[in-house]
Write a protein that holds these residues in place. Structure first.
Motif, PDB file in Angstrom:
ATOM      1  N   PHE A  11      -3.886  -9.103  -8.963  1.00  0.00           N
ATOM      2  CA  PHE A  11      -2.590  -8.808  -8.340  1.00  0.00           C
ATOM      3  C   PHE A  11      -2.454  -9.488  -6.974  1.00  0.00           C
ATOM      4  CE2 PHE A  11      -0.938  -5.859  -5.033  1.00  0.00           C
ATOM      5  CZ  PHE A  11       0.419  -5.898  -5.326  1.00  0.00           C
ATOM      6  N   GLU A  12      -3.444  -9.297  -6.118  1.00  0.00           N
ATOM      7  CA  GLU A  12      -3.345  -9.846  -4.758  1.00  0.00           C
ATOM      8  C   GLU A  12      -3.314 -11.370  -4.773  1.00  0.00           C
ATOM      9  OE1 GLU A  12      -2.663  -8.248  -2.110  1.00  0.00           O
ATOM     10  OE2 GLU A  12      -3.250  -6.175  -2.460  1.00  0.00           O
ATOM     11  N   ILE A  45       0.221 -12.393  -6.077  1.00  0.00           N
ATOM     12  CA  ILE A  45       1.405 -12.262  -5.205  1.00  0.00           C
ATOM     13  C   ILE A  45       1.291 -13.130  -3.956  1.00  0.00           C
ATOM     14  CG2 ILE A  45       2.011  -9.969  -6.071  1.00  0.00           C
ATOM     15  CD1 ILE A  45       1.001  -8.831  -3.359  1.00  0.00           C
ATOM     16  N   ARG A  46       0.065 -13.296  -3.447  1.00  0.00           N
ATOM     17  CA  ARG A  46      -0.062 -14.058  -2.196  1.00  0.00           C
ATOM     18  C   ARG A  46      -0.268 -15.541  -2.469  1.00  0.00           C
ATOM     19  NH1 ARG A  46      -2.783  -9.950   2.182  1.00  0.00           N
ATOM     20  NH2 ARG A  46      -2.707  -8.114   0.860  1.00  0.00           N
ATOM     21  N   ASP A  63       4.773   1.023  -6.957  1.00  0.00           N
ATOM     22  CA  ASP A  63       5.918   0.369  -6.305  1.00  0.00           C
ATOM     23  C   ASP A  63       6.485  -0.910  -6.913  1.00  0.00           C
ATOM     24  OD1 ASP A  63       3.573  -0.920  -5.494  1.00  0.00           O
ATOM     25  OD2 ASP A  63       3.840  -0.592  -3.356  1.00  0.00           O
ATOM     26  N   SER A  64       5.724  -1.979  -6.848  1.00  0.00           N
ATOM     27  CA  SER A  64       6.321  -3.274  -7.192  1.00  0.00           C
ATOM     28  C   SER A  64       6.556  -3.462  -8.691  1.00  0.00           C
ATOM     29  CB  SER A  64       5.502  -4.423  -6.621  1.00  0.00           C
ATOM     30  OG  SER A  64       4.130  -4.158  -6.783  1.00  0.00           O
ATOM     31  N   LEU A  71       4.700   2.272   2.105  1.00  0.00           N
ATOM     32  CA  LEU A  71       4.963   1.348   0.999  1.00  0.00           C
ATOM     33  C   LEU A  71       6.240   1.710   0.250  1.00  0.00           C
ATOM     34  CD1 LEU A  71       1.311   1.070  -0.381  1.00  0.00           C
ATOM     35  CD2 LEU A  71       2.628  -0.823   0.599  1.00  0.00           C
ATOM     36  N   PRO A 124       5.443  -4.544   6.105  1.00  0.00           N
ATOM     37  CA  PRO A 124       6.836  -5.008   6.187  1.00  0.00           C
ATOM     38  C   PRO A 124       7.901  -4.075   5.601  1.00  0.00           C
ATOM     39  CG  PRO A 124       5.781  -5.903   4.250  1.00  0.00           C
ATOM     40  CD  PRO A 124       4.753  -5.049   4.922  1.00  0.00           C
ATOM     41  N   GLU A 125       7.538  -3.068   4.804  1.00  0.00           N
ATOM     42  CA  GLU A 125       8.516  -2.440   3.899  1.00  0.00           C
ATOM     43  C   GLU A 125       9.761  -1.884   4.587  1.00  0.00           C
ATOM     44  OE1 GLU A 125       5.217  -1.840   3.833  1.00  0.00           O
ATOM     45  OE2 GLU A 125       4.699  -2.941   2.011  1.00  0.00           O
ATOM     46  N   PHE A 139       0.060 -10.633   5.305  1.00  0.00           N
ATOM     47  CA  PHE A 139       1.448 -10.285   4.985  1.00  0.00           C
ATOM     48  C   PHE A 139       2.329 -10.110   6.219  1.00  0.00           C
ATOM     49  CE2 PHE A 139      -0.902  -6.180   4.067  1.00  0.00           C
ATOM     50  CZ  PHE A 139      -0.489  -5.472   5.200  1.00  0.00           C
ATOM     51  N   GLU A 151       5.582 -11.646   5.246  1.00  0.00           N
ATOM     52  CA  GLU A 151       6.673 -10.696   4.987  1.00  0.00           C
ATOM     53  C   GLU A 151       7.351 -10.184   6.244  1.00  0.00           C
ATOM     54  OE1 GLU A 151       6.249  -7.929   1.609  1.00  0.00           O
ATOM     55  OE2 GLU A 151       4.110  -8.225   1.897  1.00  0.00           O
ATOM     56  N   GLU A 198       5.601 -10.189  -2.116  1.00  0.00           N
ATOM     57  CA  GLU A 198       4.978 -10.620  -0.865  1.00  0.00           C
ATOM     58  C   GLU A 198       5.996 -11.435  -0.055  1.00  0.00           C
ATOM     59  OE1 GLU A 198       1.931  -9.628  -0.039  1.00  0.00           O
ATOM     60  OE2 GLU A 198       1.136 -11.048   1.418  1.00  0.00           O
TER      61      GLU A 198
HETATM   62  C1  DMJ Z   1       2.087  -6.595   0.375  1.00  0.00           C
HETATM   63  O1  DMJ Z   1       0.952  -7.295   0.050  1.00  0.00           O
HETATM   64  C2  DMJ Z   1       3.022  -6.494  -0.767  1.00  0.00           C
HETATM   65  O2  DMJ Z   1       4.255  -6.144  -0.289  1.00  0.00           O
HETATM   66  C3  DMJ Z   1       2.579  -5.510  -1.794  1.00  0.00           C
HETATM   67  O3  DMJ Z   1       3.518  -5.335  -2.815  1.00  0.00           O
HETATM   68  C4  DMJ Z   1       2.250  -4.186  -1.214  1.00  0.00           C
HETATM   69  N1  DMJ Z   1       2.016  -4.159   0.146  1.00  0.00           N
HETATM   70  C5  DMJ Z   1       1.687  -5.261   0.952  1.00  0.00           C
HETATM   71  C6  DMJ Z   1       2.232  -5.112   2.345  1.00  0.00           C
HETATM   72  O4  DMJ Z   1       2.345  -3.848   2.780  1.00  0.00           O
END
Ligand code: DMJ
Length: 646
Positions: free
Chosen positions: A273-274, A277-278, A407-408, A468, A540-541, A599, A603, A628
């Motif tokens: 996952f990480e 997304i990154r 969440d995502s 989050l 960032p949320e 992030f 973000e 991200e």
């Molecule tokens: C980020 O890596 C992404 O937004 C992810 O979905 C969850 N949280 C971190 C930042 O808080």
């Protein structure tokens, strides 16, 4: 060549047969009675009358003409003839290596060869008939599929040769860079955010270049085990922010590093996952913004390396994967060896783009299969539990959350629909159905009037909301426009309420930065009560939600709230060597955790910059942000994004 064979088969369907028979029995022996032979010599020439002789001559010459005609004018006969008359090496080899090399064996082989030729011709005939029955658009489609096959073959086994990707004509979507806002205050604020980015970036470059992250207090590199031994997370995560802020010198230095140093050939376990997304997300965005091929190549290379994660009985991927061995497993703490909803559910956007950019449909197939598995399962109250066992395909613990672990997944259902230019109806339905279940079962209003999204554990609510979870305000606002059943206004209100609650979680702290989680029980509202929930790690949320709310409402309070956060960041998180998270947002002075998360550049600063930019900078009808904050272009159904496929 194939076409020619098909054509000859069509015109001369039985071309093999007369030649076969002629070859086996006819030529020399059959002609003997008509030639001057010793036998004939012994017969009296007067035994034939002139007319008979003439008729015989006529028949003879007609027969000879027929034979020569057949030999020289029937199509595609050369191969057959060479085998028959000239003993081609192919036929010879066949005879010698066959089970029986005697005369009768040779005849058997010949029959087999001829039978095969006949079969091929019949097949070609059928194909030709099929083709003639097809509509022109079907024929066109066949040609495209054949072409794709050739492209895939030219890419080597499984499309793994990333140096040989299919040609994609690059067309930059609109709004990759912006312009100065007219209003002077907004212009200054926007410039301030760019200055913050410069401080974060320069510090990283100075003290931690090439490491995953920066330790801004101790001024050294920091590596999280989420990325195994892949390096440069901050560089890849920051690429697109540098680009949209027009920090091109920095962008070029980052590109150079990627070209020379970004290496995925590591014998280490990473979080799928990480890394997706990154790294995949960051590289894809950098490609779409700049058009530089290196980013497309690297993204596809990494995508290919992640594919073994899907080797499970259900196709639900593992959370962790060793990039060298391709062996996957799940987090040891996850309920019953389960995969995590927010992890396997947050691959869709990137993988759809990987298929588009590589010509390899496997990426898209893998993520579409995840949906299939989910759609076959019963969902408690319509909710998606956070844990799913990839072996049995059954839910683990019934824990539901719109924050961590969940969440995502919801975000990607909505964005899959938007990114498909609103053609992905399945994603759309799954999103709005899930949101309805969340509203019914998880969304609550506190006695003080704050709307929050609680967590659900086997039917019981835990009245806690994570930092989050605050992204949900932005998500609900983004989806409100397409909400079924006239719910647009209602969802915009919900989004605004969540933004307000999350702002309160900041406003009620000493540092004016929000805690990791806040509660609505024990007499408190929007406040963290447990020590281990009081930290702020530059997430960032909340700012993400302000940015969406600003775009959809233009209510100035969202820019004000964003500016409050900027001041708090400058006051409490900025240190000489970058920006740091803090351990307790309720303490009067900050205790730094000494990590500048990647992030923060990908973000937090990007959303702040967009909050103070005009709406035509990365406009929502052309771009969607991955989780991200990496912008990915909408795949337009009118194909204007695919000029070479028109
Ligand atoms: C980020 O890596 C992404 O937004 C992810 O979905 C969850 N949280 C971190 C930042 O808080």
């Amino acid at each position: 060549m194939k076409c020619l064979t098909r054509l000859s088969a069509l015109l001369y369907p039985a071309v093999g047969r007369p030649l076969v028979e002629g070859r086996g029995k006819m030529p020399v022996a059959t002609l003997l009675p008509f030639t001057a032979t010793p036998n004939r010599k012994s017969a009296s020439p007067t035994s034939f009358r002139l007319t008979e002789k003439f008729i015989l001559l006529l028949v003879f010459s007609a027969f000879i003409t027929l034979c020569f005609g057949a030999i020289f004018f029937l199509p595609d006969s050369s191969k057959l003839l060479s085998g028959v008359f000239f003993h081609s090496s192919a036929v010879e080899t066949n005879t010698r290596t066959g089970p029986d090399s005697s005369d009768s064996g040779s005849a058997g082989n010949d029959d087999r060869v001829l039978a095969k030729i006949r079969k091929d011709h019949e097949k070609a005939l059928l194909e030709a008939k099929d083709t003639l029955q097809k509509r022109p658009d079907e024929i066109k489609q066949d040609i495209i599929i054949e072409k794709e096959k050739v492209v895939k073959e030219s890419m080597g086994q499984g499309g793994k040769d990333v140096n040989n990707l299919p040609f994609v004509e690059y067309r930059r979507p609109p709004g990759a860079t912006g312009h100065e806002p007219l209003d002077p205050e907004t212009r200054d604020r926007r410039a301030k955010i760019k200055e913050m980015m410069k401080h974060a970036w320069d510090s990283y470059r100075r003290y931690a270049w090439g490491s995953n992250e920066l330790r801004p207090v101790s001024k050294q590199g920091h590596s999280s085990n989420l990325f195994g031994s892949i390096k440069g997370a901050t560089i890849v995560d920051a690429l697109d922010t540098l680009y949209i802020m027009e920090m091109f010198e920095e962008f070029d230095a980052a590109t150079d590093w990627v070209e020379k140093n970004l290496d995925f050939n590591v014998n280490a376990e990473v979080s799928v996952f990480e890394v997706n997304i990154r790294f995949v997300g960051g590289l894809l965005s950098a490609y779409y913004l700049s058009g530089k091929e290196v980013f497309r190549r690297k993204a596809v290379e990494l995508g290919e390396k992640l594919l073994p994660a899907f080797k499970t009985p259900t196709g639900i991927p593992w959370a962790l994967l060793n990039l060298k061995s391709g062996i996957g497993r799940n987090w040891p703490w996850a309920s019953g060896g389960s995969s995590i909803l927010a992890e396997y559910g947050t691959l869709h956007l990137e993988f759809m783009h990987l298929s588009k950019l590589s010509g390899n449909p496997e990426f898209a197939q893998k993520v579409m299969n995840i949906r299939k598995v989910l759609n076959r399962l019963d969902k408690p109250q319509g909710l998606y539990p956070n844990y799913l066992n990839p072996n049995s395909g059954q839910w683990g613990q019934h824990h539901v959350s719109v924050g961590g672990l969940g969440d995502s997944f919801y975000e990607y259902l909505l964005k899959a629909w938007l990114m498909s230019d609103k053609t992905d109806e399945e994603g759309k339905k799954m999103y709005y159905d899930a949101l309805q279940a969340i509203e019914t079962n998880l969304m609550r209003k506190s006695s003080g009037g704050l709307t929050y999204i609680a967590e659900w554990k086997g039917g019981l609510l835990e009245h806690k909301m994570g930092h989050l979870t605050c992204f949900a305000g932005g998500m609900i606002a983004l989806g409100a426009d397409g909400a079924p059943g006239d719910k647009t206004g209602h969802q915009m209100e919900q989004a605004a309420e969540i933004a307000r609650t999350c702002h309160e979680s900041y406003a009620r702290t000493a540092l004016k930065l929000g805690p990791e989680a806040f509660r609505f029980d024990g007499g408190v509202e929007a406040i963290a009560t447990r020590q281990n929930e009081k930290y702020f790690i530059l997430r960032p949320e909340v700012i993400e939600t302000y940015m969406y709310m600003w775009r959809f409402t233009h209510d100035p309070k969202y820019r004000e709230w964003g500016w409050e956060a900027v001041q708090a960041l400058e006051q409490h998180c900025k240190v000489e060597g970058g920006y740091s998270g803090v351990r307790d947002v309720y303490a009067p002075t900050p205790n730094h955790d000494d990590v500048q998360q990647s992030f923060y550049l990908a973000e937090t600063l990007k959303y702040l910059y967009l909050l103070f930019s005009d709406d035509d900078h990365l406009p929502f009808d052309h771009w969607v942000f991955n989780t991200e904050a990496h912008p990915l272009p909408v795949i337009k159904k009118d194909k204007t994004d695919r000029p070479n496929e028109k």
